[in-house]
Design a protein around this motif. Structure first.
Motif: not given
Ligand SMILES: Nc1nc2c(ncn2[C@@H]2O[C@H](COP(=O)(O)OP(=O)(O)O)[C@@H](O)[C@H]2O)c(=O)[nH]1
Ligand SMILES: [Mg+2]
Lengths: 310, 131
Positions: B7-11
């Motif tokens: 999972v890419l967790v991006a802001k």
């Protein structure tokens, strides 16, 4: 076009997918690497190791920018530990490499250490091969220099860069014990903080004790976050490469690494074979029970396990 | 096959708070997933490149700044343009109910608003990854 052809053409998504497949032990990916193996060997591999928080990722970012100035394409494999309890991981090395994300000449891949039993080395080697075939000139492998398997990984690089920081204190003792020997170049990062000279002295003293070959690892003070002295560090890395190539040690080293790689692959496959069977038959349970009750000794137990594949 | 959900967790966007993103990152890790965390202030282009190179199963974005109607669909479009069609895109943050249908229309498959338990997010991901 199939994934194999796409990788040879330098397709980014094919590269990414193949690395995933190898990480997941997908037999199809292994067949593909078998077929494409002859296209590998062009990338020069730099392993970066050092204590957590020493600035390896920040330094990787800066070294990569320097290599990009020289028109080299770079692949980065950034390894962080997987939680042994949940099998999950937070891979945060990309935080320090944000600007590289949009550079077409850079490919960054984060990997968790995942299973035990050196599965990591297999996956990392696989990723290295894929990036090599994909067509980068340099591969940088970043890994925390603590566990044996991490050391195994970085040992198989062409050049090993060890990152130290001021005020390591007792840590430097621990590192000295096993890892100092594998370094080809030392960087003392965070040289903007005081204490860097003392650390340099400690490393140099250590090197004085170990002097046995015609090559002495250089020690370079840098500041990754301030981008200071990075070009000098690159020069030292290149000098090591030149040294290897000039003296014929390059092929020697690649041969040694290849040997290690084969041993690891055999080791892993054997372990998988045995353990799959042992687990299936619940053999470990019953054997350890017997050993505990002194109905059996551990050596005989071992022989019984080995019989599974004989 | 040993397979970990990545999972890419991006802001995306300019807001400087990543506490929510970090809470989600830890919950996903504790659920046995591999979380690639890219830090604050990512452009949609950076997020898409990271998603491609990391070959993630899920792109999870969080926004508090109110720019979700612009940034979430941008990421979904860029992924589509790159030919990526097997990634689950989800979003979270302070998002008014009225905005949700439009975002889902744009390809963000689920929106989690404050108060959602991390368990639900984990469950949702497990049930909806595309490969
Ligand atoms: N003072 C100082 N801090 C640095 C330097 N390089 C990196 N750092 C900081 O050290 C911390 C850890 O850096 P990171 O690259 O993630 O380390 P890694 O765990 O070894 O990959 C971050 O907060 C960096 O900003 C440096 O040259 N000087
Ligand atoms: Mg790091």
């Amino acid at each position: 076009m199939n994934i194999e052809e796409r990788l040879l053409k330098g397709d980014k998504r094919a590269c990414a997918r193949l690395i995933t497949m190898l990480e997941n032990n997908d037999p199809e990916a292994i067949e593909i690497i078998k077929r494409l193996y002859k296209h590998s060997g062009n990338a020069y591999v730099i392993g970066i190791t050092g204590p957590p928080g020493s600035g390896k990722s920040t330094l990787t970012d800066k070294l990569t920018k320097e290599l990009r100035k020289r028109d080299k394409r770079v692949g980065i494999i950034a390894i962080d530990p997987t939680s042994p309890f949940t099998g999950g991981a937070i891979l945060g090395d990309r935080i320090r490499m944000s600007d590289l994300a949009l550079d077409e000449g850079v490919f960054i891949r984060s990997m968790g250490t995942r299973g035990s039993l050196g599965g990591m080395s297999k996956a990392t080697w696989g990723a290295t091969k894929v990036l090599d075939i994909y067509g980068v000139d340099y591969i940088i492998i970043e890994t925390v220099g603590v566990g044996q398997s991490e050391v195994d990984i970085v040992k198989t690089a062409d050049t090993v860069l060890m990152v130290m920081v001021p005020h390591l204190g007792d840590d430097i003792q621990a590192i000295k014990a096993g890892v100092m020997e594998i370094a080809d170049v030392f960087a003392i990062n965070k040289a903007d903080l005081d204490g860097a000279d003392k650390t340099q002295l400690e490393i140099e003293m250590n090197l004085d004790l170990n002097e046995k070959s015609d090559y002495r690892p250089p020690v370079v003070k840098v500041s990754a976050s301030r981008n200071e002295n990075i070009d000098q560090l690159i020069e030292k890395l290149m000098e090591h490469r030149n040294y290897l190539e000039k003296t014929g040690k390059f092929s020697e080293r690649r041969k040694r690494n290849t040997k290690l790689e084969i041993i690891k692959l055999v080791e892993e496959e054997l372990m998988n074979l045995i353990m799959d069977k042992a687990l299936e038959e619940n053999l470990l349970e019953s054997l350890s029970e017997d050993v505990l009750l002194k109905n059996l000794d551990p050596y005989t137990a071992r022989d019984k396990v080995l019989k599974l594949i004989k | 096959m040993e397979r970990a959900i990545r999972v890419l967790v991006a802001k995306p966007g300019l807001d400087g708070h990543d506490r929510g993103a970090k809470v989600i990152a830890r919950a996903l890790r504790d659920a046995g997933m591999e979380v690639i965390y890219t830090g604050l202030r990512q452009t949609p282009e950076q997020i898409v490149q990271a998603a491609i190179q990391e070959d993630v199963d899920v792109v999870a974005m969080s926004i508090l700044s109110g720019a979700h109607n612009h940034l979430f669909p941008k990421v979904a479009n860029l992924l589509r343009e790159e030919g990526v069609d097997d990634v689950l895109i989800i979003g979270g943050g302070v998002i008014p109910d009225d905005d949700i249908p439009g975002l889902i229309e744009a390809g963000i498959e689920a929106i989690f608003t404050p108060g959602t338990s991390t368990k639900d997010v984990v469950e949702y991901i497990r049930n909806n990854v595309k490969r």
